[in-house]
Design an enzyme around this catalytic site. Structure first.
Site, short mmCIF file in Angstrom:
data_model
loop_
_atom_site.label_atom_id
_atom_site.label_comp_id
_atom_site.label_asym_id
_atom_site.label_seq_id
_atom_site.Cartn_x
_atom_site.Cartn_y
_atom_site.Cartn_z
N GLU A 17 22.36 67.35 -6.77
CA GLU A 17 21.68 68.65 -6.82
C GLU A 17 21.03 68.87 -8.19
O GLU A 17 21.55 68.44 -9.21
CB GLU A 17 22.74 69.71 -6.58
CG GLU A 17 22.23 71.12 -6.59
CD GLU A 17 23.38 72.08 -6.35
OE1 GLU A 17 23.60 72.44 -5.19
OE2 GLU A 17 24.03 72.47 -7.33
N THR A 48 17.85 73.67 -5.97
CA THR A 48 18.29 75.03 -5.65
C THR A 48 17.19 76.06 -5.96
O THR A 48 16.15 75.74 -6.54
CB THR A 48 19.59 75.40 -6.39
OG1 THR A 48 19.31 75.50 -7.78
CG2 THR A 48 20.68 74.38 -6.16
N ALA A 51 18.50 83.04 -7.90
CA ALA A 51 18.85 84.29 -7.23
C ALA A 51 17.61 85.16 -7.10
O ALA A 51 16.78 85.21 -8.00
CB ALA A 51 19.93 85.00 -8.02
P1 FAD Z 1 24.73 83.74 5.91
O1 FAD Z 1 24.81 82.52 6.74
O2 FAD Z 1 23.75 84.78 6.34
O3 FAD Z 1 26.19 84.38 5.84
C1 FAD Z 1 26.49 85.43 4.92
C2 FAD Z 1 27.61 86.31 5.46
O4 FAD Z 1 27.12 87.03 6.59
C3 FAD Z 1 28.83 85.52 5.95
O5 FAD Z 1 29.96 86.26 5.63
C4 FAD Z 1 28.63 85.47 7.45
O6 FAD Z 1 29.87 85.36 8.16
C5 FAD Z 1 27.98 86.83 7.72
N1 FAD Z 1 27.12 86.85 8.92
C6 FAD Z 1 26.22 85.93 9.30
N2 FAD Z 1 25.61 86.33 10.45
C7 FAD Z 1 26.15 87.53 10.78
C8 FAD Z 1 25.94 88.45 11.87
N3 FAD Z 1 25.06 88.21 12.83
N4 FAD Z 1 26.68 89.59 11.89
C9 FAD Z 1 27.59 89.87 10.91
N5 FAD Z 1 27.84 89.02 9.86
C10 FAD Z 1 27.12 87.88 9.81
N6 FAD Z 1 22.25 80.85 -3.44
C11 FAD Z 1 21.06 80.91 -4.06
O7 FAD Z 1 20.63 82.01 -4.49
N7 FAD Z 1 20.28 79.80 -4.26
C12 FAD Z 1 20.68 78.56 -3.82
O8 FAD Z 1 19.94 77.56 -3.99
C13 FAD Z 1 21.95 78.45 -3.15
N8 FAD Z 1 22.39 77.26 -2.69
C14 FAD Z 1 23.59 77.18 -2.01
C15 FAD Z 1 24.01 75.95 -1.49
C16 FAD Z 1 25.22 75.84 -0.79
C17 FAD Z 1 25.67 74.50 -0.24
C18 FAD Z 1 26.04 77.00 -0.62
C19 FAD Z 1 27.35 76.90 0.11
C20 FAD Z 1 25.62 78.24 -1.13
C21 FAD Z 1 24.40 78.35 -1.81
N9 FAD Z 1 23.93 79.58 -2.33
C22 FAD Z 1 22.72 79.65 -2.98
C23 FAD Z 1 24.77 80.80 -2.22
C24 FAD Z 1 24.44 81.62 -0.93
O9 FAD Z 1 23.15 82.17 -1.04
C25 FAD Z 1 25.50 82.73 -0.84
O10 FAD Z 1 26.77 82.17 -0.60
C26 FAD Z 1 25.21 83.87 0.14
O11 FAD Z 1 26.14 84.93 -0.14
C27 FAD Z 1 25.35 83.52 1.61
O12 FAD Z 1 24.32 82.73 2.03
P2 FAD Z 1 24.34 82.08 3.51
O13 FAD Z 1 23.05 81.41 3.70
O14 FAD Z 1 25.56 81.30 3.72
O15 FAD Z 1 24.41 83.43 4.40
#
Ligand code: FAD
Length: 290
Positions: A17, A48, A51
């Site tokens: 990464e 990445t 934010a």
């Molecule tokens: P989601 O998949 O939308 O999930 C977020 C929350 O919403 C979860 O608790 C889920 O259970 C809940 N949820 C989902 N769908 C629903 C629904 N229909 N109803 C109710 N609840 C729901 N952040 C950055 O800013 N830049 C990056 O480049 C970055 N890279 C990352 C790479 C990896 C491998 C990981 C694991 C995280 C990364 N993040 C990054 C952090 C990420 O943006 C945060 O963890 C964020 O809070 C959640 O993103 P997500 O895409 O998993 O969200």
């Protein structure tokens, strides 16, 4: 190349990464980081996204630099603070550059913000649905073996993960975790929930004292007692702490590969030397067939 094709090669994937420098800091250092990572021949390199979309231009240009070195990039992209027009502009830019892989994320909620603005996204699955409709990208999504910090429970989290995968993710990469049993339990629950895409294990080598504090705080991932002891014993001896961190991550990876995990993603933190030391320890293990 699409990551879905790489993951079908029959070998365990090893990816690294890069994160874009903060606005105003030295972009030249990124070239050194890309060279350092490219020299390790990872299966692909994820780039990445800052934010609130703060680095969208830099993310795209780093992807370009990765491709210029003959490597496959995946451009991260968050949607929480974006409008549909901004997402459209960014995806067109990635397509124009020839980027074929997107890691579709929601992004972290800024403190105090609970509801999206008009026309804004609420969950990553909405972004995945829109990207899948374009039918051009291999789409990856994030998952959380310890559960996402906002989820009420792991069952609910995994049900939403299934929705995200069904919306069009070809693979998932996990948040960092430090206890492999947590990952195995997660993989079991994922299969039970009907999630059958490859799940790549996110491994973070903890090599400095400040990383110990930050990683637990940012990811919500607890430190197991064994790692806690390493920190307590070596926190004032930076070289010993780094050595132990590399050994711990190496051991985690060997166990994961031995137990059939399809891919390892190293949170490189722009320190290719850490990934290099780990890869040196697993030179033959890296050639393992799935
Ligand atoms: P989601 O998949 O939308 O999930 C977020 C929350 O919403 C979860 O608790 C889920 O259970 C809940 N949820 C989902 N769908 C629903 C629904 N229909 N109803 C109710 N609840 C729901 N952040 C950055 O800013 N830049 C990056 O480049 C970055 N890279 C990352 C790479 C990896 C491998 C990981 C694991 C995280 C990364 N993040 C990054 C952090 C990420 O943006 C945060 O963890 C964020 O809070 C959640 O993103 P997500 O895409 O998993 O969200």
């Amino acid at each position: 190349m699409k990551i879905s094709e790489i993951l079908q090669s029959g070998r365990v994937s090893f990816s690294c990464e890069i994160f874009p420098p903060k606005t105003g800091t030295d972009i030249d250092h990124v070239d050194e980081v890309i060279d350092g990572i490219a020299a390790l021949s990872p299966s692909f390199i994820s780039v990445t996204y800052g934010a609130s979309g703060s680095t969208s231009k830099t993310t795209a240009s780093i992807c370009e630099k990765v491709m210029a070195r003959g490597m496959t990039p995946i451009a991260h992209m968050t949607c929480l603070s974006s409008t549909r027009d901004e997402v459209h502009t960014y995806t067109e830019k990635l397509t124009a550059l020839g980027v074929e892989n997107v890691f579709a994320l929601r992004g972290d909620r800024p403190a105090g913000v609970t509801e999206p603005g008009p026309g804004q996204y609420r969950y990553a699955s909405q972004l995945v649905t829109e990207l899948a409709a374009l039918d051009r990208f291999c789409i990856g999504g994030a998952c959380y073996p310890d559960g996402h910090v906002e989820a009420h429970d792991k069952a609910e989290d995994i049900a939403h993960l299934k929705e995200k995968v069904d919306a069009g993710c070809s693979f998932l990469t996990t948040q960092m975790f430090f206890d492999n049993d947590v990952m195995y339990s997660f993989l079991y629950r994922a299969v039970k929930a009907g999630i059958h895409v490859p799940i790549l294990a996110g491994i973070m080598p903890l090599t400095t004292a400040s990383q110990y504090a930050r990683s637990a705080q940012l990811s919500g991932t607890p430190l197991p007692p064994r790692l806690r002891s390493i920190y307590d014993k070596f926190k004032d001896r930076p070289r010993a702490l780094r050595e132990a961190g590399i050994a711990y991550a190496t051991e985690q990876i060997i166990d994961l590969v031995a137990n059939g995990v399809q891919g390892i993603h190293i949170y490189t933190m722009n320190r290719p030397e850490n990934a290099a030391d780990i890869f040196k320890n697993i030179a033959y293990i890296r050639k393992t067939k799935i």
